[in-house]
Design a protein around this motif. Structure first.
Motif, PDB file in Angstrom:
ATOM      1  N   MET A   1      22.480 -22.957  34.186  1.00 39.75           N
ATOM      2  CA  MET A   1      23.191 -23.957  34.925  1.00 39.75           C
ATOM      3  C   MET A   1      22.834 -25.541  34.700  1.00 39.75           C
ATOM      4  N   SER A   2      23.577 -26.130  35.118  1.00 40.59           N
ATOM      5  CA  SER A   2      23.363 -27.647  35.124  1.00 40.59           C
ATOM      6  C   SER A   2      23.988 -28.282  36.390  1.00 40.59           C
ATOM      7  N   LYS A   3      23.444 -29.207  36.983  1.00 49.56           N
ATOM      8  CA  LYS A   3      23.863 -29.742  37.958  1.00 49.56           C
ATOM      9  C   LYS A   3      24.330 -31.205  37.743  1.00 49.56           C
ATOM     10  N   THR A   4      25.344 -31.761  38.259  1.00 44.81           N
ATOM     11  CA  THR A   4      26.279 -32.806  38.213  1.00 44.81           C
ATOM     12  C   THR A   4      26.518 -33.547  39.526  1.00 44.81           C
ATOM     13  N   ILE A   5      26.355 -34.788  39.609  1.00 39.98           N
ATOM     14  CA  ILE A   5      26.707 -35.435  40.653  1.00 39.98           C
ATOM     15  C   ILE A   5      28.041 -36.221  40.549  1.00 39.98           C
ATOM     16  N   VAL A   6      28.904 -36.206  41.219  1.00 44.90           N
ATOM     17  CA  VAL A   6      30.258 -36.844  41.264  1.00 44.90           C
ATOM     18  C   VAL A   6      30.412 -37.593  42.574  1.00 44.90           C
ATOM     19  N   LEU A   7      31.201 -38.514  42.437  1.00 50.31           N
ATOM     20  CA  LEU A   7      31.750 -39.411  43.524  1.00 50.31           C
ATOM     21  C   LEU A   7      32.549 -38.612  44.431  1.00 50.31           C
ATOM     22  N   ILE A  30      26.335 -27.622  22.170  1.00 49.55           N
ATOM     23  CA  ILE A  30      26.540 -28.478  21.163  1.00 49.55           C
ATOM     24  C   ILE A  30      27.321 -28.314  19.977  1.00 49.55           C
ATOM     25  N   LYS A  31      27.839 -29.082  19.353  1.00 44.36           N
ATOM     26  CA  LYS A  31      28.598 -29.082  18.011  1.00 44.36           C
ATOM     27  C   LYS A  31      27.896 -29.779  16.861  1.00 44.36           C
ATOM     28  N   SER A  32      28.420 -30.021  15.856  1.00 47.13           N
ATOM     29  CA  SER A  32      27.781 -30.515  14.793  1.00 47.13           C
ATOM     30  C   SER A  32      27.839 -32.112  14.982  1.00 47.13           C
ATOM     31  N   GLY A  33      26.777 -32.687  14.747  1.00 46.83           N
ATOM     32  CA  GLY A  33      26.596 -34.229  15.033  1.00 46.83           C
ATOM     33  C   GLY A  33      26.311 -34.601  16.565  1.00 46.83           C
ATOM     34  N   VAL A  77      16.783 -31.896  23.830  1.00 45.13           N
ATOM     35  CA  VAL A  77      16.217 -30.475  24.035  1.00 45.13           C
ATOM     36  C   VAL A  77      16.837 -29.832  22.666  1.00 45.13           C
ATOM     37  N   GLU A  78      18.013 -30.051  22.152  1.00 40.45           N
ATOM     38  CA  GLU A  78      18.549 -29.437  21.022  1.00 40.45           C
ATOM     39  C   GLU A  78      19.425 -30.551  20.053  1.00 40.45           C
ATOM     40  N   SER A  79      19.515 -30.358  18.947  1.00 41.58           N
ATOM     41  CA  SER A  79      19.878 -31.627  18.016  1.00 41.58           C
ATOM     42  C   SER A  79      20.770 -30.525  16.861  1.00 41.58           C
ATOM     43  N   LYS A  80      21.949 -31.126  16.736  1.00 44.70           N
ATOM     44  CA  LYS A  80      22.815 -30.886  15.562  1.00 44.70           C
ATOM     45  C   LYS A  80      23.327 -32.125  14.924  1.00 44.70           C
ATOM     46  N   ASN A  81      22.351 -33.340  15.157  1.00 44.43           N
ATOM     47  CA  ASN A  81      22.641 -34.717  14.697  1.00 44.43           C
ATOM     48  C   ASN A  81      21.262 -34.976  13.821  1.00 44.43           C
ATOM     49  N   GLU A  82      21.371 -35.221  12.433  1.00 41.28           N
ATOM     50  CA  GLU A  82      20.344 -35.674  11.653  1.00 41.28           C
ATOM     51  C   GLU A  82      19.509 -36.771  12.033  1.00 41.28           C
ATOM     52  N   LYS A  83      20.124 -37.838  12.962  1.00 44.09           N
ATOM     53  CA  LYS A  83      19.533 -38.978  13.603  1.00 44.09           C
ATOM     54  C   LYS A  83      18.366 -38.555  14.298  1.00 44.09           C
ATOM     55  N   TYR A  84      18.529 -37.391  15.157  1.00 50.32           N
ATOM     56  CA  TYR A  84      17.709 -37.174  16.274  1.00 50.32           C
ATOM     57  C   TYR A  84      16.944 -35.504  15.989  1.00 50.32           C
ATOM     58  N   LYS A  85      15.758 -35.531  16.772  1.00 49.58           N
ATOM     59  CA  LYS A  85      15.102 -34.237  16.713  1.00 49.58           C
ATOM     60  C   LYS A  85      14.796 -33.876  18.076  1.00 49.58           C
ATOM     61  N   GLU A  86      14.431 -32.590  18.260  1.00 50.65           N
ATOM     62  CA  GLU A  86      14.047 -32.154  19.563  1.00 50.65           C
ATOM     63  C   GLU A  86      12.867 -33.025  19.973  1.00 50.65           C
ATOM     64  N   GLY A  87      12.652 -33.297  21.128  1.00 50.04           N
ATOM     65  CA  GLY A  87      11.416 -33.940  21.748  1.00 50.04           C
ATOM     66  C   GLY A  87      11.555 -35.392  21.575  1.00 50.04           C
ATOM     67  N   ASP A  88      12.724 -36.009  21.070  1.00 51.86           N
ATOM     68  CA  ASP A  88      12.859 -37.422  20.990  1.00 51.86           C
ATOM     69  C   ASP A  88      13.227 -37.782  22.480  1.00 51.86           C
ATOM     70  N   PHE A  89      12.990 -39.122  23.000  1.00 48.93           N
ATOM     71  CA  PHE A  89      13.220 -39.536  24.087  1.00 48.93           C
ATOM     72  C   PHE A  89      14.235 -40.754  23.855  1.00 48.93           C
ATOM     73  N   TYR A  99      21.918 -31.768  32.408  1.00 52.97           N
ATOM     74  CA  TYR A  99      22.073 -31.664  30.985  1.00 52.97           C
ATOM     75  C   TYR A  99      23.322 -32.094  30.533  1.00 52.97           C
ATOM     76  N   GLN A 100      23.496 -32.946  29.440  1.00 53.42           N
ATOM     77  CA  GLN A 100      24.884 -33.200  28.814  1.00 53.42           C
ATOM     78  C   GLN A 100      24.756 -33.402  27.364  1.00 53.42           C
ATOM     79  N   VAL A 101      25.999 -33.487  26.770  1.00 52.03           N
ATOM     80  CA  VAL A 101      26.139 -33.466  25.456  1.00 52.03           C
ATOM     81  C   VAL A 101      26.486 -34.865  24.991  1.00 52.03           C
ATOM     82  N   HIS A 102      25.959 -35.213  23.794  1.00 50.90           N
ATOM     83  CA  HIS A 102      26.152 -36.841  23.594  1.00 50.90           C
ATOM     84  C   HIS A 102      26.028 -36.883  21.896  1.00 50.90           C
ATOM     85  N   THR A 103      26.422 -38.154  21.299  1.00 53.34           N
ATOM     86  CA  THR A 103      26.590 -38.190  20.224  1.00 53.34           C
ATOM     87  C   THR A 103      25.311 -38.903  19.817  1.00 53.34           C
TER      88      THR A 103
END
Length: 332
Positions: A1-7, A30-33, A77-89, A99-103
């Motif tokens: 599970m992942s928590k989200t704070i909304v207005l 996540i998906k590719s990219g 924490v997981e990457s399917k984007n060649e620009k980034y690897k696990e452990g990057d900040f 937790y959130q998905v991002h490009t």
């Protein structure tokens, strides 16, 4: 599970905990990219109060039942984007989600080895850049001048004062407790500081510490503090309107002394700004702030609150002055 704070609802006056809602969602995949991010540090800032109003501004208002967003430092924490690897900040504008998905677009890599990751939300983030560009580009400081800073023990104000000392200015801060006054003068190098909660006549207090007047006023507060500063402003003085936290929770438009005659008679420049006005020059600002930090010329004061569920209360506490320096929430 992942928590989200909304207005949950738009605040009426000062924000309250029931204006926010913490909801549980399934951890996203996540998906590719794409990359999966886990929040590590979340910035809470007074300007977010303005985005909770349903009105036109320089940035889109938050939507009801949608996530709130601010500057966040997150770990890949997981990457399917060649620009980034696990452990990057990475840091950038992100939702208040565990937790959130991002490009990865519009985010930048940060290194926590040489300095704490939270610094990228403060002195090396938008906070530090606000202080740097506001003072230098609008304040146009000259050695020997007097700089007055309101909200001086806060995130931006504490950095403004230190940059002022680096630039050879006499620096006077205004803060809300004797403890904060001591922080400014004993640790951050301010020449003097005023406790507004124990001062009956702010204009007279400013005059006592700035008998030759104020050349630059960096305003984070507005209202009566601005009025008092204007009574002490010098000819060709510069007033930098960064924020007005004393007014953010007002439900009616306040009135006060008219400043036009002072502006004209003393040829005073008064200018408001948002830090993104200087976005093209951010690399310059980060480079200089980093240099000063490494040289020990800058200290980054922080108030760190722990736990994702603590984010709304940390934001609320800003308006009661419970922070010294930058308010940051650390996520386990």
């Amino acid at each position: 599970m992942s928590k989200t704070i909304v207005l949950k609802q738009r605040p009426d006056g000062a924000p309250k905990n029931n204006d926010f809602e913490i909801i549980n969602e399934n951890q996203p995949s996540i998906k590719s990219g794409e990359i999966l991010l886990k929040a590590k540090y979340v910035s809470v800032d007074p300007y977010l109060r303005g985005r909770m109003r349903d009105e036109e501004s320089y940035i889109e208002p938050f939507k009801i039942n949608k996530p709130i967003a601010s500057t966040v430092v997150a770990e890949v924490v997981e990457s399917k984007n060649e620009k980034y690897k696990e452990g990057d900040f990475l840091t950038g504008m992100l939702d208040w989600k565990e937790y959130q998905v991002h490009t990865g677009d519009n985010l930048r890599n940060v290194d926590g080895d040489s300095i704490s990751l939270s610094a990228y939300l403060g002195v090396l983030g938008l906070t530090g850049l606000t202080a740097y560009f506001g003072l230098n580009r609008i304040g146009e400081p000259k050695k020997g001048e007097t700089l007055l800073v309101s909200g001086a023990a806060g995130a931006v104000g504490s950095i403004v004062g230190q940059i002022g000392k680096i630039k050879g200015l006499r620096v006077i801060g205004i803060a809300g407790s004797d403890e904060k006054v001591s922080l400014l003068t004993d640790q951050l190098g301010f020449d003097a500081a005023i406790n507004y909660n124990t001062t009956d006549d702010m204009a007279a207090a400013i005059k006592e510490y700035a008998p030759d007047g104020v050349d630059i006023y960096f305003d984070n507060v507005g209202s009566y503090t601005l009025d008092a500063a204007m009574k002490n402003i010098n000819r060709f003085g510069r007033v930098i309107n960064c924020g007005a936290i004393s007014l953010y929770n007002e439900t009616e438009q306040p009135t006060g002394p008219r400043l036009e005659t002072t502006l004209v008679k003393k040829s005073v420049k008064m200018q408001g700004f948002i830090v993104r006005n200087f976005e093209e020059d951010f690399p310059e600002g980060v480079q200089q702030l980093s240099k000063w930090l490494k040289e020990g010329k800058l200290k980054h004061e922080e108030t760190i609150v722990e736990g994702f569920d603590s984010i709304p209360q940390a934001f609320i506490d800003l308006f009661d002055g419970k922070n010294k320096g930058k308010m940051v929430v650390k996520i386990y």
